[in-house]
Design an enzyme around this catalytic site. Sequence first.
Site, PDB file in Angstrom:
ATOM      1  N   TYR A   1     -25.259  -3.823 -41.982  1.00  0.00           N
ATOM      2  CA  TYR A   1     -26.205  -4.867 -42.357  1.00  0.00           C
ATOM      3  C   TYR A   1     -27.619  -4.361 -42.030  1.00  0.00           C
ATOM      4  O   TYR A   1     -28.261  -4.806 -41.102  1.00  0.00           O
ATOM      5  CB  TYR A   1     -25.874  -6.113 -41.529  1.00  0.00           C
ATOM      6  CG  TYR A   1     -26.500  -7.438 -41.954  1.00  0.00           C
ATOM      7  CD1 TYR A   1     -27.562  -7.512 -42.837  1.00  0.00           C
ATOM      8  CD2 TYR A   1     -26.002  -8.628 -41.441  1.00  0.00           C
ATOM      9  CE1 TYR A   1     -28.110  -8.731 -43.197  1.00  0.00           C
ATOM     10  CE2 TYR A   1     -26.536  -9.856 -41.791  1.00  0.00           C
ATOM     11  CZ  TYR A   1     -27.598  -9.898 -42.671  1.00  0.00           C
ATOM     12  OH  TYR A   1     -28.134 -11.114 -43.010  1.00  0.00           O
TER      13      TYR A   1
ATOM     14  N   ARG B   1     -37.970 -19.121 -30.167  1.00  0.00           N
ATOM     15  CA  ARG B   1     -39.248 -19.042 -29.450  1.00  0.00           C
ATOM     16  C   ARG B   1     -39.616 -20.374 -28.826  1.00  0.00           C
ATOM     17  O   ARG B   1     -39.491 -21.412 -29.471  1.00  0.00           O
ATOM     18  CB  ARG B   1     -40.386 -18.702 -30.417  1.00  0.00           C
ATOM     19  CG  ARG B   1     -40.252 -17.404 -31.110  1.00  0.00           C
ATOM     20  CD  ARG B   1     -41.603 -16.984 -31.688  1.00  0.00           C
ATOM     21  NE  ARG B   1     -41.412 -15.758 -32.453  1.00  0.00           N
ATOM     22  CZ  ARG B   1     -41.373 -15.708 -33.769  1.00  0.00           C
ATOM     23  NH1 ARG B   1     -41.550 -16.801 -34.475  1.00  0.00           N
ATOM     24  NH2 ARG B   1     -41.179 -14.549 -34.379  1.00  0.00           N
TER      25      ARG B   1
ATOM     26  N   GLU C   1     -29.650 -19.339 -54.728  1.00  0.00           N
ATOM     27  CA  GLU C   1     -28.676 -18.316 -54.322  1.00  0.00           C
ATOM     28  C   GLU C   1     -27.343 -18.964 -53.973  1.00  0.00           C
ATOM     29  O   GLU C   1     -27.291 -19.846 -53.126  1.00  0.00           O
ATOM     30  CB  GLU C   1     -29.182 -17.550 -53.085  1.00  0.00           C
ATOM     31  CG  GLU C   1     -30.420 -16.738 -53.382  1.00  0.00           C
ATOM     32  CD  GLU C   1     -30.852 -15.855 -52.222  1.00  0.00           C
ATOM     33  OE1 GLU C   1     -30.043 -15.605 -51.302  1.00  0.00           O
ATOM     34  OE2 GLU C   1     -32.018 -15.423 -52.254  1.00  0.00           O
TER      35      GLU C   1
ATOM     36  N   ASP D   1     -31.593  -3.655 -42.617  1.00  0.00           N
ATOM     37  CA  ASP D   1     -32.801  -4.094 -43.306  1.00  0.00           C
ATOM     38  C   ASP D   1     -33.456  -2.874 -43.953  1.00  0.00           C
ATOM     39  O   ASP D   1     -33.113  -1.726 -43.640  1.00  0.00           O
ATOM     40  CB  ASP D   1     -33.762  -4.772 -42.326  1.00  0.00           C
ATOM     41  CG  ASP D   1     -33.329  -6.205 -42.026  1.00  0.00           C
ATOM     42  OD1 ASP D   1     -32.856  -6.878 -42.954  1.00  0.00           O
ATOM     43  OD2 ASP D   1     -33.464  -6.639 -40.871  1.00  0.00           O
TER      44      ASP D   1
ATOM     45  N   ARG E   1     -30.173 -12.141 -35.336  1.00  0.00           N
ATOM     46  CA  ARG E   1     -31.252 -11.655 -36.200  1.00  0.00           C
ATOM     47  C   ARG E   1     -32.459 -12.591 -36.155  1.00  0.00           C
ATOM     48  O   ARG E   1     -33.572 -12.179 -36.414  1.00  0.00           O
ATOM     49  CB  ARG E   1     -30.759 -11.569 -37.662  1.00  0.00           C
ATOM     50  CG  ARG E   1     -29.803 -10.434 -37.937  1.00  0.00           C
ATOM     51  CD  ARG E   1     -29.201 -10.555 -39.343  1.00  0.00           C
ATOM     52  NE  ARG E   1     -30.156 -10.600 -40.433  1.00  0.00           N
ATOM     53  CZ  ARG E   1     -30.724  -9.546 -41.018  1.00  0.00           C
ATOM     54  NH1 ARG E   1     -30.425  -8.337 -40.591  1.00  0.00           N
ATOM     55  NH2 ARG E   1     -31.570  -9.695 -42.017  1.00  0.00           N
TER      56      ARG E   1
ATOM     57  N   ARG F   1     -30.033 -21.035 -50.490  1.00  0.00           N
ATOM     58  CA  ARG F   1     -31.484 -21.186 -50.420  1.00  0.00           C
ATOM     59  C   ARG F   1     -32.088 -21.132 -51.805  1.00  0.00           C
ATOM     60  O   ARG F   1     -31.448 -20.677 -52.761  1.00  0.00           O
ATOM     61  CB  ARG F   1     -32.114 -20.120 -49.513  1.00  0.00           C
ATOM     62  CG  ARG F   1     -31.760 -18.699 -49.859  1.00  0.00           C
ATOM     63  CD  ARG F   1     -32.267 -17.716 -48.785  1.00  0.00           C
ATOM     64  NE  ARG F   1     -31.757 -16.378 -49.039  1.00  0.00           N
ATOM     65  CZ  ARG F   1     -31.744 -15.366 -48.176  1.00  0.00           C
ATOM     66  NH1 ARG F   1     -32.250 -15.529 -46.975  1.00  0.00           N
ATOM     67  NH2 ARG F   1     -31.247 -14.204 -48.507  1.00  0.00           N
TER      68      ARG F   1
ATOM     69  N   ARG G   1     -19.791  -9.894 -49.035  1.00  0.00           N
ATOM     70  CA  ARG G   1     -20.209 -11.124 -49.680  1.00  0.00           C
ATOM     71  C   ARG G   1     -21.053 -10.747 -50.883  1.00  0.00           C
ATOM     72  O   ARG G   1     -21.863  -9.806 -50.835  1.00  0.00           O
ATOM     73  CB  ARG G   1     -21.038 -11.998 -48.726  1.00  0.00           C
ATOM     74  CG  ARG G   1     -20.240 -12.519 -47.568  1.00  0.00           C
ATOM     75  CD  ARG G   1     -19.114 -13.441 -47.970  1.00  0.00           C
ATOM     76  NE  ARG G   1     -19.609 -14.755 -48.403  1.00  0.00           N
ATOM     77  CZ  ARG G   1     -18.834 -15.677 -48.947  1.00  0.00           C
ATOM     78  NH1 ARG G   1     -17.549 -15.434 -49.183  1.00  0.00           N
ATOM     79  NH2 ARG G   1     -19.339 -16.846 -49.297  1.00  0.00           N
TER      80      ARG G   1
END
Length: 371
Positions: free
Chosen positions: A353, A175, A305, A355, A171, A279, A248
Amino acid sequence: MHYDYLVVGAGLFGAVFARQAVEAGKKVLVIDKRPSIGGNVFTEEVEGIQVHKYGAHIFHTNNKEVWEYVNRFAEFNRFTNSPVANYKGELYSLPFNMYTFNKMWGVVTPEEAAAEIERQREAAGITEPANLEEQAISLVGTDIYEKLIKGYTQKQWGRPCTELPSFIIKRLPVRLTFDNNYFNAAYQGIPMGGYTKMVAGMLEGIEVRLNCDYFKNRDELDGLADKVIYTGPVDAYFDYKLGYLEYRSVRFETELLDMPNYQGNAAVNYTDAETPWTRIIEHKWFEFGKDAQGNDLPKTVISREYSSEWKPGDEPYYPVNNERNNSLYLKYKEMADAEEGVAFGGRLAEYKYYDMDAVIASALDFSRKEL
Ligand code: FAD
Ligand code: UDP
């Protein structure tokens, strides 16, 4: 009153389908067991800040149709997600890019970075990555895996990286350029005024009953409509007959702080294994830029979280798409396909999963076939 459709779930799948159905002349009732619309994208205002109650949501897509669709219901700002990773006080840029490689190894050119990744991949002896650990090392090398991936992933998923599917780490972009944009997406932003306002726009003129659990009034609710569009967990629909699909769950510890700027960024990931949270989100930076507007607000809201294994009664957040669960899901899917008068859609009903953009694309696609 009799309806053409009963939509179970006022999240994005349910709201988009309901909108399309009403525009096609159908009568629709939407229900949700929560006290709010929007499902997991629900936002609420605290001290002028839109708080993402069920986790931070950044809209990003390459799908022009989906982008134009959401822009019918909201004005988007030009937020670009650039999380920072905090590994025991060392800060790294995400996603993995030249800034990350420079900080980690002191390399300066893309060629040097590529050579270092290649050296570490060869040393680990990975040719065909078979799990998340091997996939991560083969993408970014051992150092980055150890500092920025291993601890975070094990906290997030509660399983060792060797037991997780590779697609999860794919995901994230890798770069060899200086670019901290977390997403490879032509369109990205946050709806000004919050996601709830956007979903309210989708549901405008449509009857919605909140605090209404489908399973508590099933017979009565089924009797109200010709067809049910179900967006809750697929295993719950069948009363877990074949066993539980694993999820989860996430617990959010949200605080209003009397300071204008807590961490200087919307998302900071704690990538070591010891810090108990994954996070910290500082909500104001999603909607307001780091210019005067965001800093002028005297207070800030943050959410830590904490990830945990789902158990009955918890909110299911992330499907755990490993082999065990995917094969169990296929059995539930067979039952779902055979169920008359009911269609299943969305992240929970398809155990995927997804988005937000993918959920909307799937709801639009489904609507075209259904209506
Ligand atoms: P949901 O939003 O889960 O909606 C389902 C609804 O059904 C819920 O409101 C639920 O209460 C209701 N329901 C369930 N059972 C019943 C019942 N028995 N009776 C009545 N109602 C019921 N996507 C992105 O694109 N960008 C992001 O940054 C991003 N961040 C995320 C962060 C987190 C922590 C999580 C968990 C997800 C994130 N996502 C993100 C994914 C995004 O949340 C989903 O793709 C999307 O919200 C799914 O919409 P949905 O309608 O399928 O499901
Ligand atoms: N990930 C990681 N370190 C990070 C961020 C992400 O190892 O700092 C891994 C982790 O396994 C996570 C996956 O990449 O589950 C996908 O990250 P993403 O940010 O897309 O997760 P989400 O926002 O859906 O929770």
